[in-house]
Design a protein around this motif. Structure first.
Motif, PDB file in Angstrom:
ATOM      1  N   HIS A 159       0.954  -1.029   0.031  1.00 58.99           N
ATOM      2  CA  HIS A 159      -0.019   0.116   0.069  1.00 58.99           C
ATOM      3  C   HIS A 159       0.886   1.412  -0.074  1.00 58.99           C
ATOM      4  O   HIS A 159       1.671   1.554   0.930  1.00 58.99           O
ATOM      5  CB  HIS A 159      -1.000  -0.097   1.264  1.00 58.99           C
ATOM      6  CG  HIS A 159      -1.688  -1.336   1.496  1.00 58.99           C
ATOM      7  ND1 HIS A 159      -2.756  -1.671   0.752  1.00 58.99           N
ATOM      8  CD2 HIS A 159      -1.402  -2.373   1.946  1.00 58.99           C
ATOM      9  CE1 HIS A 159      -3.259  -2.929   0.980  1.00 58.99           C
ATOM     10  NE2 HIS A 159      -2.380  -3.249   1.796  1.00 58.99           N
ATOM     11  N   LEU A 160       1.085   1.969  -1.147  1.00 55.24           N
ATOM     12  CA  LEU A 160       1.799   2.951  -1.349  1.00 55.24           C
ATOM     13  C   LEU A 160       1.175   4.410  -1.134  1.00 55.24           C
ATOM     14  O   LEU A 160      -0.077   4.595  -1.704  1.00 55.24           O
ATOM     15  CB  LEU A 160       2.593   3.033  -2.655  1.00 55.24           C
ATOM     16  CG  LEU A 160       3.760   2.184  -2.824  1.00 55.24           C
ATOM     17  CD1 LEU A 160       3.535   0.729  -2.827  1.00 55.24           C
ATOM     18  CD2 LEU A 160       4.079   2.589  -4.423  1.00 55.24           C
ATOM     19  N   ILE A 161       1.496   5.236  -0.072  1.00 55.46           N
ATOM     20  CA  ILE A 161       0.930   6.429   0.336  1.00 55.46           C
ATOM     21  C   ILE A 161       1.953   7.703  -0.280  1.00 55.46           C
ATOM     22  O   ILE A 161       3.135   7.612   0.537  1.00 55.46           O
ATOM     23  CB  ILE A 161       0.726   6.641   1.598  1.00 55.46           C
ATOM     24  CG1 ILE A 161      -0.214   5.532   2.077  1.00 55.46           C
ATOM     25  CG2 ILE A 161       0.122   8.101   1.807  1.00 55.46           C
ATOM     26  CD1 ILE A 161      -0.686   5.542   3.516  1.00 55.46           C
ATOM     27  N   GLU A 162       1.716   8.147  -1.353  1.00 55.98           N
ATOM     28  CA  GLU A 162       2.570   9.359  -1.674  1.00 55.98           C
ATOM     29  C   GLU A 162       2.258  10.895  -0.837  1.00 55.98           C
ATOM     30  O   GLU A 162       0.977  11.016  -0.892  1.00 55.98           O
ATOM     31  CB  GLU A 162       2.202   9.673  -3.247  1.00 55.98           C
ATOM     32  CG  GLU A 162       3.164  10.815  -3.784  1.00 55.98           C
ATOM     33  CD  GLU A 162       2.925  11.193  -5.126  1.00 55.98           C
ATOM     34  OE1 GLU A 162       3.006  12.236  -5.415  1.00 55.98           O
ATOM     35  OE2 GLU A 162       2.535  10.195  -5.866  1.00 55.98           O
ATOM     36  N   VAL A 163       3.165  11.120  -0.123  1.00 58.17           N
ATOM     37  CA  VAL A 163       2.873  12.487   0.480  1.00 58.17           C
ATOM     38  C   VAL A 163       3.463  13.549  -0.328  1.00 58.17           C
ATOM     39  O   VAL A 163       4.478  13.408  -0.914  1.00 58.17           O
ATOM     40  CB  VAL A 163       3.809  12.314   1.613  1.00 58.17           C
ATOM     41  CG1 VAL A 163       3.717  13.866   2.504  1.00 58.17           C
ATOM     42  CG2 VAL A 163       3.326  11.304   2.599  1.00 58.17           C
ATOM     43  N   ALA A 164       2.589  14.419  -0.615  1.00 57.18           N
ATOM     44  CA  ALA A 164       2.645  15.560  -1.492  1.00 57.18           C
ATOM     45  C   ALA A 164       2.664  16.952  -1.099  1.00 57.18           C
ATOM     46  O   ALA A 164       1.519  17.144  -0.271  1.00 57.18           O
ATOM     47  CB  ALA A 164       2.064  15.279  -2.928  1.00 57.18           C
ATOM     48  N   ASP A 165       3.446  17.622  -1.158  1.00 54.58           N
ATOM     49  CA  ASP A 165       3.434  19.230  -0.833  1.00 54.58           C
ATOM     50  C   ASP A 165       2.595  20.051  -1.762  1.00 54.58           C
ATOM     51  O   ASP A 165       2.953  19.746  -3.226  1.00 54.58           O
ATOM     52  CB  ASP A 165       4.892  19.863  -0.522  1.00 54.58           C
ATOM     53  CG  ASP A 165       4.753  21.021  -0.106  1.00 54.58           C
ATOM     54  OD1 ASP A 165       4.284  22.048  -0.704  1.00 54.58           O
ATOM     55  OD2 ASP A 165       4.870  21.123   1.179  1.00 54.58           O
ATOM     56  N   PRO A 166       1.647  20.933  -1.668  1.00 58.94           N
ATOM     57  CA  PRO A 166       1.096  21.282  -2.571  1.00 58.94           C
ATOM     58  C   PRO A 166       1.788  22.307  -3.597  1.00 58.94           C
ATOM     59  O   PRO A 166       1.546  22.308  -4.925  1.00 58.94           O
ATOM     60  CB  PRO A 166      -0.064  22.396  -1.822  1.00 58.94           C
ATOM     61  CG  PRO A 166       0.753  22.517  -0.802  1.00 58.94           C
ATOM     62  CD  PRO A 166       1.237  21.293  -0.339  1.00 58.94           C
ATOM     63  N   ALA A 167       2.805  22.880  -3.168  1.00 51.08           N
ATOM     64  CA  ALA A 167       3.950  23.615  -4.065  1.00 51.08           C
ATOM     65  C   ALA A 167       4.408  22.563  -5.096  1.00 51.08           C
ATOM     66  O   ALA A 167       4.844  22.955  -6.281  1.00 51.08           O
ATOM     67  CB  ALA A 167       4.982  24.251  -3.392  1.00 51.08           C
ATOM     68  N   GLU A 168       4.671  21.320  -4.543  1.00 50.03           N
ATOM     69  CA  GLU A 168       5.324  20.322  -5.643  1.00 50.03           C
ATOM     70  C   GLU A 168       4.405  20.025  -6.736  1.00 50.03           C
ATOM     71  O   GLU A 168       4.783  19.789  -7.866  1.00 50.03           O
ATOM     72  CB  GLU A 168       5.782  18.967  -5.015  1.00 50.03           C
ATOM     73  CG  GLU A 168       6.848  19.171  -3.915  1.00 50.03           C
ATOM     74  CD  GLU A 168       6.978  17.965  -3.308  1.00 50.03           C
ATOM     75  OE1 GLU A 168       8.054  17.669  -2.760  1.00 50.03           O
ATOM     76  OE2 GLU A 168       6.101  17.151  -3.002  1.00 50.03           O
ATOM     77  N   GLU A 169       2.922  20.307  -6.588  1.00 47.37           N
ATOM     78  CA  GLU A 169       2.221  19.968  -7.689  1.00 47.37           C
ATOM     79  C   GLU A 169       1.920  21.050  -8.556  1.00 47.37           C
ATOM     80  O   GLU A 169       1.790  21.047  -9.696  1.00 47.37           O
ATOM     81  CB  GLU A 169       0.795  19.360  -6.951  1.00 47.37           C
ATOM     82  CG  GLU A 169       0.753  18.026  -6.469  1.00 47.37           C
ATOM     83  CD  GLU A 169      -0.614  17.523  -6.109  1.00 47.37           C
ATOM     84  OE1 GLU A 169      -1.518  18.360  -6.138  1.00 47.37           O
ATOM     85  OE2 GLU A 169      -0.738  16.400  -6.144  1.00 47.37           O
ATOM     86  N   THR A 170       1.964  22.443  -7.891  1.00 41.63           N
ATOM     87  CA  THR A 170       1.294  23.572  -8.560  1.00 41.63           C
ATOM     88  C   THR A 170       2.493  24.266  -9.290  1.00 41.63           C
ATOM     89  O   THR A 170       2.261  25.061 -10.332  1.00 41.63           O
ATOM     90  CB  THR A 170       0.524  24.467  -7.703  1.00 41.63           C
ATOM     91  OG1 THR A 170       1.436  25.053  -6.716  1.00 41.63           O
ATOM     92  CG2 THR A 170      -0.527  23.710  -7.352  1.00 41.63           C
ATOM     93  N   PHE A 171       3.785  23.920  -8.880  1.00 40.08           N
ATOM     94  CA  PHE A 171       4.963  24.883  -9.011  1.00 40.08           C
ATOM     95  C   PHE A 171       4.721  26.328  -9.299  1.00 40.08           C
ATOM     96  O   PHE A 171       4.695  27.009 -10.061  1.00 40.08           O
ATOM     97  CB  PHE A 171       5.180  24.349 -10.528  1.00 40.08           C
ATOM     98  CG  PHE A 171       6.804  24.798 -10.841  1.00 40.08           C
ATOM     99  CD1 PHE A 171       7.924  24.001 -10.375  1.00 40.08           C
ATOM    100  CD2 PHE A 171       7.006  25.571 -11.717  1.00 40.08           C
ATOM    101  CE1 PHE A 171       8.958  24.103 -10.666  1.00 40.08           C
ATOM    102  CE2 PHE A 171       8.197  25.977 -11.940  1.00 40.08           C
ATOM    103  CZ  PHE A 171       9.558  25.038 -11.330  1.00 40.08           C
TER     104      PHE A 171
END
Length: 304
Positions: free
Chosen positions: A209-221
């Motif tokens: 079970h993979l849980i990707e932890v993402a910061d919002p800035a990493e997605e929106t650039f």
């Protein structure tokens, strides 16, 4: 332009000893936060232990006509009812937990409430607490052997506090069939590297079970103008004169990486969930519970 993000600790934390000290300072508070989150979701959490074929006693229950279970005459002699003895289903097996300790997890943008490292540890410790309360056997690769204890989260937290340097990627070859493993990371390595690391789990019949932890800035650039980017793993720097010109290509590559990894998990019957650091950690626990208790495996789509 306003600062978008920073490493949670000074640059020196690229040193393994300094990162270990930082993690040790965070763990006690993160354990408290993990327990707080568990208390908000525990009402809807049901353990995977159930009646079935096994050697361990599960429960007594009243006999009903046509019941194939063996009558327990000693228990039945105590009153006017007839009882059968149920045994516990033994497919309740070890759940391995792991949170990525790599330097990239230290990132925290101004739009996030916590760093990726803090969120990953909270999710892992919350899962340890939930599983321990349900009587499950848990373990952390490279840190603990499988064990069952009501204070499982506390025991893992103590080990993390005193662990010092942890491997960037632990050896997973000892994890065998019928086990589950929860892996919490940002998964920013090249997809082929991640697949090569996890391939041993697929070959051993482990459900991951993979849980990707993402910061919002990493997605929106959200970068513009002259911007200097630093690789937290190597310290290498890249200066962009007009960062906004890189946005479209960056977002395309970032999303493609996630979808390729999610599609691979789907083919294997694994689960893949995205948890953003500007949202609740409990969201990941709810989705993970659904994946772990689903009959016949997990549907495999990305949960974000």
């Amino acid at each position: 332009m306003a600062r978008v993000g920073e490493l949670q600790a000074p640059t020196a934390t690229r040193d393994a000893l300094a990162r270990g000290r930082l993690r040790a300072s965070l763990v006690p508070d993160l354990l408290v936060e993990a327990r707080r989150i568990v208390n908000t979701v525990i009402a809807g959490w049901h353990g995977r232990r159930k009646r079935g074929i096994g050697e361990n006693f599960w429960q007594f229950r009243p006999y009903v006509e046509g019941d194939s279970s063996r009558i327990d005459w000693r228990r039945s002699a105590r009153d006017d009812h007839t009882y059968v003895r149920d045994r516990e289903w033994e497919a309740a097996h070890t759940v391995w937990l792991w949170a990525d300790p790599s330097p990239s997890m230290l990132y925290k943008s101004t739009g996030a409430s916590v760093s990726k490292q803090s969120r990953a540890l909270v999710i892992a410790l919350a899962m340890a607490e939930l599983l321990s309360r349900s009587g499950e056997r848990i373990a952390w690769p490279g840190l603990t052997d499988p064990f069952t204890a009501r204070n499982g989260a506390e025991r893992i937290a103590a080990r993390l506090t005193h662990a010092g340097e942890l491997p960037a990627k632990p050896d997973l070859s000892a994890i065998r069939r019928f086990a589950d493993i929860v892996i919490v990371s940002d998964f920013l390595d090249p997809v082929e590297d991640t697949m090569a690391w996890l391939d041993v789990l697929a070959r051993h019949g482990v459900r991951a079970h993979l849980i990707e932890v993402a910061d919002p800035a990493e997605e929106t650039f959200p970068y513009a103008g002259r911007t200097e980017f630093t690789d937290p793993e190597t310290g290498d720097k890249l200066t962009a004169g007009r960062a906004e010109m890189l946005g479209d290509e960056y977002r395309l590559l970032y999303t493609a990486r996630r979808h390729e990894l999610a599609a691979w998990c789907k083919r294997l019957g694994w689960s893949f969930t995205v948890n953003h650091t500007d949202r609740l950690a409990s969201d990941a626990l709810v989705r993970l519970h659904l994946a772990m208790t689903a009959d016949g495996g997990y549907a495999g789509k990305v949960s974000a």
